[in-house]
Design a protein around this motif. Structure first.
Motif, PDB file in Angstrom:
ATOM      1  N   ILE A 166       0.982  -1.295  -0.100  1.00 28.49           N
ATOM      2  CA  ILE A 166      -0.207  -0.332   0.129  1.00 28.49           C
ATOM      3  C   ILE A 166       0.873   1.128  -0.001  1.00 28.49           C
ATOM      4  CG2 ILE A 166      -1.851   1.254   1.043  1.00 28.49           C
ATOM      5  CD1 ILE A 166      -2.670  -1.262   2.829  1.00 28.49           C
ATOM      6  N   LEU A 167       0.324   2.079  -0.577  1.00 23.10           N
ATOM      7  CA  LEU A 167       1.270   3.555  -1.087  1.00 23.10           C
ATOM      8  C   LEU A 167       0.523   4.113  -0.043  1.00 23.10           C
ATOM      9  CD1 LEU A 167       2.259   3.237  -4.303  1.00 23.10           C
ATOM     10  CD2 LEU A 167       3.729   3.674  -2.732  1.00 23.10           C
ATOM     11  N   VAL A 237      -2.016   1.797  -4.681  1.00 23.46           N
ATOM     12  CA  VAL A 237      -1.357   0.242  -4.306  1.00 23.46           C
ATOM     13  C   VAL A 237       0.350   0.000  -5.328  1.00 23.46           C
ATOM     14  CG1 VAL A 237      -1.017  -2.327  -4.968  1.00 23.46           C
ATOM     15  CG2 VAL A 237      -2.858  -1.396  -3.873  1.00 23.46           C
ATOM     16  N   ARG A 238       1.473  -0.023  -4.447  1.00 23.72           N
ATOM     17  CA  ARG A 238       2.536  -0.371  -5.342  1.00 23.72           C
ATOM     18  C   ARG A 238       2.647  -1.320  -6.149  1.00 23.72           C
ATOM     19  NH1 ARG A 238       8.201  -1.763  -4.353  1.00 23.72           N
ATOM     20  NH2 ARG A 238       7.143  -2.688  -2.162  1.00 23.72           N
ATOM     21  N   ALA A 261       2.121   8.967 -16.757  1.00 21.63           N
ATOM     22  CA  ALA A 261       2.911   8.189 -17.333  1.00 21.63           C
ATOM     23  C   ALA A 261       2.655   6.959 -16.357  1.00 21.63           C
ATOM     24  CB  ALA A 261       4.015   8.685 -17.971  1.00 21.63           C
ATOM     25  N   ASP A 262       2.905   8.227 -14.647  1.00 23.93           N
ATOM     26  CA  ASP A 262       2.797   7.402 -13.447  1.00 23.93           C
ATOM     27  C   ASP A 262       2.180   6.970 -12.769  1.00 23.93           C
ATOM     28  OD1 ASP A 262       6.088   8.074 -13.823  1.00 23.93           O
ATOM     29  OD2 ASP A 262       5.078  10.828 -13.366  1.00 23.93           O
ATOM     30  N   ARG A 263       0.509   6.962 -13.393  1.00 18.49           N
ATOM     31  CA  ARG A 263      -0.639   6.640 -12.947  1.00 18.49           C
ATOM     32  C   ARG A 263      -1.299   5.367 -13.390  1.00 18.49           C
ATOM     33  NH1 ARG A 263      -3.750  10.499 -10.273  1.00 18.49           N
ATOM     34  NH2 ARG A 263      -2.564  11.828 -11.794  1.00 18.49           N
ATOM     35  N   GLU A 280       4.628   3.260  -9.267  1.00 17.75           N
ATOM     36  CA  GLU A 280       5.424   1.756  -8.720  1.00 17.75           C
ATOM     37  C   GLU A 280       6.671   2.937  -7.390  1.00 17.75           C
ATOM     38  OE1 GLU A 280       8.292   1.905 -12.155  1.00 17.75           O
ATOM     39  OE2 GLU A 280       6.609   1.048 -13.512  1.00 17.75           O
ATOM     40  N   ARG A 281       6.380   3.797  -6.636  1.00 16.19           N
ATOM     41  CA  ARG A 281       6.322   4.728  -6.021  1.00 16.19           C
ATOM     42  C   ARG A 281       5.589   5.559  -5.701  1.00 16.19           C
ATOM     43  NH1 ARG A 281       9.462   6.366 -10.652  1.00 16.19           N
ATOM     44  NH2 ARG A 281       9.512   8.479 -11.026  1.00 16.19           N
TER      45      ARG A 281
END
Length: 281
Positions: A166-167, A237-238, A261-263, A280-281
Motif C-alpha cells: 500500500i502506498l 498500491v505499489r 505516465a506514472d499512474r 511504481e513508487r
C-alpha cells in the motif's frame, strides 16, 4: 519504544455482495485469500496480502450488534470504509486514545480460521474501535495482531499484477483543514500538514491525503466518486511495473484510466466501489 500507533496496518473495503467482489479482485490480478469468517462479528472477508500490510474486502453474512453501523453504511453503496492502524498493543492504544479524548471502545478479541499447509489455524486479533463521533471522515481503529505468522506469509504476497504494498489512502473532504485537530489525536502534534487546499497526514508509515472534491477531480480525471459528500475514496498500491500491470488488466477486460505516465487508475465500477491507483513508487 512502544507506540500506540505505528502506522497503517490494513485497509477495509466494505462490499455488498462478497462473491462478486472476490471475482472482481481476482480479475484485477490479485492473489485473493480464501474466505475467512469472523463468527463473533457476523462478517466474512478476503485478504490481499503484501509483505507488511494488506487490504481486505469485507461483507456481512449475519446481522449482529457488532456490524449494525456497517450495515447502515452499506446502504449508501459500500467502498473504502476503514483504515486499521498498527500498534504495539491494544491496551496501550486504548489508554492513549482515552487520554486524547477519543472515547475508544474497550479492546475486542476475535479470530478467524485460516488454512496453512493443510492445517487449520486461527488468526487472532484485538481491536480498539473509535466511535463515529470522533471519525475524521475515515473510520480508524487499531488492530493488534496476536498471531501475525498466520496473516503475513511470503507465499500469499505474490500477485499476478505485480502488487507489492500500500502506498497510501485518499479521502475526499469539503474542508480538509477542519480535521487537523482530530487527526492529531491519533497521530500526534504536527502529523497533519497543509498541502495546498488539502492535508497530508503522516501516520508513521503510508500517508493519508485529504483532498477537496475539486482537487480530487483534477487529480483523478474521469473518475466519479461512489458517494456524495465527504468519504474515503481511493487506495494507492505499489506495483513492480505499470506496463505489465496495465497489460494484465486490459487483457482481463478491465477498464483502466492512464492520466499520466506514472499512474494507472481502476475506477470503482471495476473494484467493488473502490477506486484503485497503481504506481511504481
Amino acid at each position: 519504544m512502544s507506540r500506540a500507533v505505528r502506522g497503517l496496518d490494513h485497509v477495509v473495503v466494505m462490499v455488498d455482495g462478497i462473491d462478486a467482489a472476490e471475482a472482481a479482485y481476482r480479475r484485477l490480478g490479485f492473489q485473493v485469500q480464501p474466505r475467512g469468517f469472523h463468527r463473533k462479528l457476523g462478517t466474512a472477508n478476503h485478504l490481499m496480502i503484501f509483505e507488511k500490510d494488506y487490504f481486505e474486502i469485507l461483507g456481512i453474512v449475519e446481522d449482529t450488534p457488532f456490524n449494525a453501523e456497517r450495515r447502515e453504511w452499506l446502504k449508501e453503496g459500500g467502498g473504502l470504509a476503514n483504515v486499521a492502524l498498527a500498534t504495539d498493543g491494544a491496551d496501550l492504544a486504548f489508554d492513549a486514545f482515552r487520554a486524547a479524548g477519543l472515547q475508544p471502545d474497550a479492546p475486542l478479541s476475535f479470530d478467524r480460521a485460516v488454512e496453512i499447509a493443510g492445517r487449520t489455524e486461527h488468526a487472532r486479533f484485538r481491536t480498539v474501535r473509535i466511535p463515529k463521533t470522533h471519525m475524521p471522515v475515515v473510520g480508524f481503529f487499531v488492530c493488534d495482531h496476536l498471531t501475525p505468522q498466520f496473516v503475513y506469509r511470503a507465499e500469499w504476497a505474490r500477485h499476478a499484477n505485480g502488487a507489492r504494498g500500500i502506498l497510501g489512502v485518499t479521502v475526499i473532504a469539503g474542508q480538509p483543514h477542519e480535521w487537523t485537530g482530530e487527526l492529531e489525536k491519533y497521530f500526534g502534534a504536527g502529523s497533519a500538514r497543509r498541502e495546498g487546499d488539502g492535508l497530508v497526514v503522516d501516520t508513521g508509515t503510508q500517508p493519508i491525503h485529504y483532498l477537496t472534491p475539486e482537487a480530487y477531480g483534477r487529480r483523478y480525471p474521469g473518475v466519479t466518486p461512489v458517494r456524495p459528500g465527504d468519504h474515503p475514496a481511493l487506495l494507492a498500491v505499489r506495483v513492480d511495473s505499470l506496463v505489465d500491470c496495465e497489460a494484465l488488466l486490459r487483457g482481463n477486460g478491465v477498464t483502466v484510466i492512464r492520466p499520466d505516465a506514472d499512474r494507472l487508475i481502476v475506477p470503482p465500477s471495476e473494484a467493488a466501489h473502490l477506486t484503485l491507483e497503481f504506481r511504481e513508487r
